[in-house]
Design a protein around this motif. Structure first.
Motif, PDB file in Angstrom:
ATOM      1  N   GLN A 211      43.919  38.010  38.141  1.00 29.73           N
ATOM      2  CA  GLN A 211      43.498  38.735  39.332  1.00 29.73           C
ATOM      3  C   GLN A 211      44.261  40.046  39.471  1.00 29.73           C
ATOM      4  OE1 GLN A 211      40.842  37.244  40.364  1.00 29.73           O
ATOM      5  NE2 GLN A 211      40.528  39.167  41.485  1.00 29.73           N
ATOM      6  N   GLU A 215      43.058  44.160  39.068  1.00 33.79           N
ATOM      7  CA  GLU A 215      43.374  45.265  39.974  1.00 33.79           C
ATOM      8  C   GLU A 215      43.940  46.457  39.195  1.00 33.79           C
ATOM      9  OE1 GLU A 215      42.349  45.303  43.022  1.00 33.79           O
ATOM     10  OE2 GLU A 215      41.598  43.274  42.644  1.00 33.79           O
ATOM     11  N   GLU A 239      33.043  40.934  37.777  1.00 35.37           N
ATOM     12  CA  GLU A 239      33.839  41.471  38.871  1.00 35.37           C
ATOM     13  C   GLU A 239      34.213  42.941  38.708  1.00 35.37           C
ATOM     14  OE1 GLU A 239      37.058  39.080  40.130  1.00 35.37           O
ATOM     15  OE2 GLU A 239      37.887  40.675  41.416  1.00 35.37           O
TER      16      GLU A 239
END
Ligand SMILES: Nc1ncnc2c1ncn2[C@@H]1O[C@H](COP(=O)(O)OP(=O)(O)OP(=O)(O)O)[C@@H](O)[C@H]1O
Ligand SMILES: [Mg+2]
Lengths: 287, 331
Positions: A211, A215, A239
């Motif tokens: 995750q 970013e 994503e």
């Protein structure tokens, strides 16, 4: 999901979702690239453009030719035919180190951590134009010491982002497989590339770290960098990518936004044809 | 047994001329193999080129010795380029094959009848080509103490030789701890990774080959000067492999290991030889077991046994780090 902040924010909406479609501001253009291994055609890409400032995913079943295509683009392998250019500069016959200097830096599917160098040394190696790397100047430490300190400071910053700072004085060989993946990506960033090409950056990286890595990759786009990555993890593809290119048996069979590509019957067929992986097909259909 | 004599002989050899020659050969190999991962199996060729380059210009052409040193450095650079240009772009094994062959070619050319006039054929060259060097010798007599013994010429060679070793080691220590040295070690680990970071690996491997080769050729200078003669058969493959032995004894990729390795190597050879010789002449070792004429071979056999034991019990060498060696397995 964060909206893309590429130079042309609407590029995903305005670009035609057909294999080989033209982009409004391509950084990389490949034409008629083929690579044969004996009788096997591993890569046969008729035309491909990568949008500047975007995150583009390159997906496809095992053996589709993704890694081979990376090797060709970065000078690690030479095609049987074809031309390609980066930032308008023709790259035919340009050796890997010059490709990297032009601003296109890649990582490897089989991680290439430099085992008997420490993590921080791995990082520092990536910096460009190091005075201390000249054989004559290396003998006079006062010439390069200040620059070396700056390089280490920058390396420390990146290592902190990648959660590797505590490991900075360990040999790279002492890292876990996932940590080596992270180190390789972090090291590539030390080169300050304009375009970074990641071959399965998430393989073996745990979900929590994944995750935060996502970013970081999005941040690269914010900085105006172009990211091209190969990945089997469909969640990740979905994503963060602005655009998805699908390869199968060496050819680009589809491209488009993540949603449109994953609903594409041809794409599902390519994956199922290659191997009957229930998880993957569920993933694809769910998209 | 004359233990004082054994001690004197052994200690003199430990810091003697041969130790200096082997240390220089191994320092060069450390640059190649230890720091850059280049498999140079032709280090003897660099020493031969150094040795002939000081002897031939002085004897045959009357060139001053100091210029002959420069010629030797120049020649070894050319030799490194000849070896490196065709092979350094290829896989590591090619360099190994080419260097082992090239060093033999150098030796065969040196001993061939064709160039007899300049290179002296298989007899090599003997003459006073070192007289400019020995003219500077401040020592009128040698050193003769119970534990160390050198004649005047050897004493001068030993002092200048160790000075050379110290200077080279110091410069090398700075270099391998610089970003340049880091780049070299990175090449040893994985060339392709280094290329992907924009570094011209070929250029750096060439630099390593040249630097290590030039250092090796200075070993050839010492070899030739100390004996005032050059014998082609001294520069065979055995010399290269002894230099590797020295390096591995000390532990590769450590700046001091060639020095300590060479000292241990010569300490053991001379110590074993002296013990055996004294044992045989004093009838402590029976004749049917070892005869006087067999001592020369048997010391190498024992040496080999000792090395095997070292590799089993301390594979990383004297200075090496066992943890680091284990990493070699590419986990
Ligand atoms: N050096 C090589 N010699 C012969 N065949 C090769 C070579 N490299 C790749 N291939 C073949 O080319 C095809 C494409 O391989 P490639 O590694 O590019 O696939 P990929 O899309 O990266 O697969 P994966 O997702 O499993 O990494 C495969 O069929 C492979 O067997
Ligand atoms: Mg692959």
């Amino acid at each position: 999901m964060q909206k893309p902040k590429s130079a042309d924010a609407n590029f995903a909406l305005t670009t035609s979702p057909t294999p080989g479609s033209a982009k409004s501001d391509p950084i990389l253009i490949a034409d008629k690239i083929t690579r044969q291994f004996g009788g096997l055609t591993a890569v046969n890409v008729d035309h491909l453009e990568i949008q500047r400032g975007s995150i583009t995913a390159l997906i496809g079943p095992n053996g589709a030719g993704k890694t081979t295509f990376f090797n060709l683009l970065t000078g690690y392998d030479s095609p049987n035919s074809g031309t390609w250019s980066f930032n308008g500069k023709n790259l035919n016959g340009i050796p890997p180190h010059k490709v990297a200097r032009l601003g296109m830096v890649r990582t490897f599917q089989l991680t290439k951590a430099l085992y008997r160098l420490t993590v921080i040394e791995n990082m520092a190696l990536g910096a460009r134009n190091q005075k201390g790397e000249s054989v004559l100047r290396s003998v006079f430490p006062w010439i390069w010491r200040a620059q070396e300190a700056e390089i280490r400071a920058r390396a420390t910053e990146i290592l902190r982002n990648f959660k590797l700072l505590e490991k900075q004085d360990d040999f790279a060989a002492a890292l876990s497989g996932g940590q080596r993946k992270l180190l390789e990506m972090a090291r590539a960033l030390m080169v300050e590339p304009e375009m970074i090409m990641l071959d399965e950056p998430m393989a073996g990286v745990n979900p929590a770290l994944k995750q935060s890595l996502l970013e970081h990759i999005k941040e690269l786009r914010t900085e105006g960098k172009t990211v091209l990555f190969v990945e089997h993890d469909m969640d990740m593809v979905h994503e963060i990518s602005d655009w998805v290119i699908v390869m199968a048996q060496g050819e680009v069979i589809a491209e488009g936004t993540p949603a449109s590509v994953m609903g594409n019957e041809q794409v599902i067929a390519a994956y199922l044809g290659a191997h009957h992986n229930e998880d993957l097909s569920a993933n694809l259909e769910g998209a | 047994m004359d233990f004082l004599f054994i001690t004197q002989q052994t200690l003199s050899a430990t810091i003697g001329v041969n130790t200096i020659i082997f240390a220089l050969a191994a320092i060069g190999l450390n640059m190649h193999f230890g720091y850059t991962g280049l498999l140079n199996f032709g280090q003897a060729g660099f020493l031969a080129i150094g040795a002939y380059s000081v002897a031939v210009p002085v004897i045959s052409f009357g060139i001053p010795l100091w210029i002959a040193f420069l010629i030797g450095i120049f020649n070894s650079i050319i030799f490194a380029l000849l070896l490196g240009i065709p092979t350094l772009r290829l896989r590591a094994d090619y360099l190994a094959i080419v260097t082992i062959a090239a060093a033999e070619i150098v030796r065969q050319i040196a001993r061939s009848a064709t160039f007899n006039e300049f290179l002296g054929g298989s007899d090599g060259i003997t003459g006073k080509f070192g007289k400019d060097f020995f003219a500077l010798n401040p020592f009128k007599s040698g050193l003769d103490t119970p534990i160390l013994r050198f004649n005047a010429n050897d004493l001068w060679v030993v002092i200048t030789g160790w000075t050379l070793v110290a200077v080279i080691t110091f410069v090398m220590w700075i270099m391998v701890n610089s970003p340049w040295g880091r780049l070299m070690r990175a090449i040893r680990e994985d060339e392709d990774a280094v290329r992907s970071l924009g570094k011209n690996v070929y250029l750096y491997k060439m630099q390593s080959l040249i630097i290590g080769g030039v250092i090796g050729s200075t070993g050839g200078f010492v070899y030739a000067l100390s004996r005032q003669s050059v014998q082609p058969d001294n520069y065979g493959t055995a010399l290269t492999f002894f230099a590797y032995t020295v390096l591995i004894l000390g532990g590769a990729a450590r700046v001091f290991s060639p020095i300590v390795g060479a000292m241990i190597f010569w300490f053991l050879i001379v110590f074993i030889e002296q013990i055996l010789r004294q044992g045989v002449t004093n009838d402590l070792i029976p004749d049917w077991l070892i005869g006087v004429n067999q001592v020369g071979q048997i010391r190498f056999m024992l040496m080999g046994l000792g090395l095997m034991a070292l590799m089993i019990f301390r594979p990383q060498g004297i200075f090496g780090d066992k943890k680091e060696l284990a990493l070699d397995a590419k986990a």
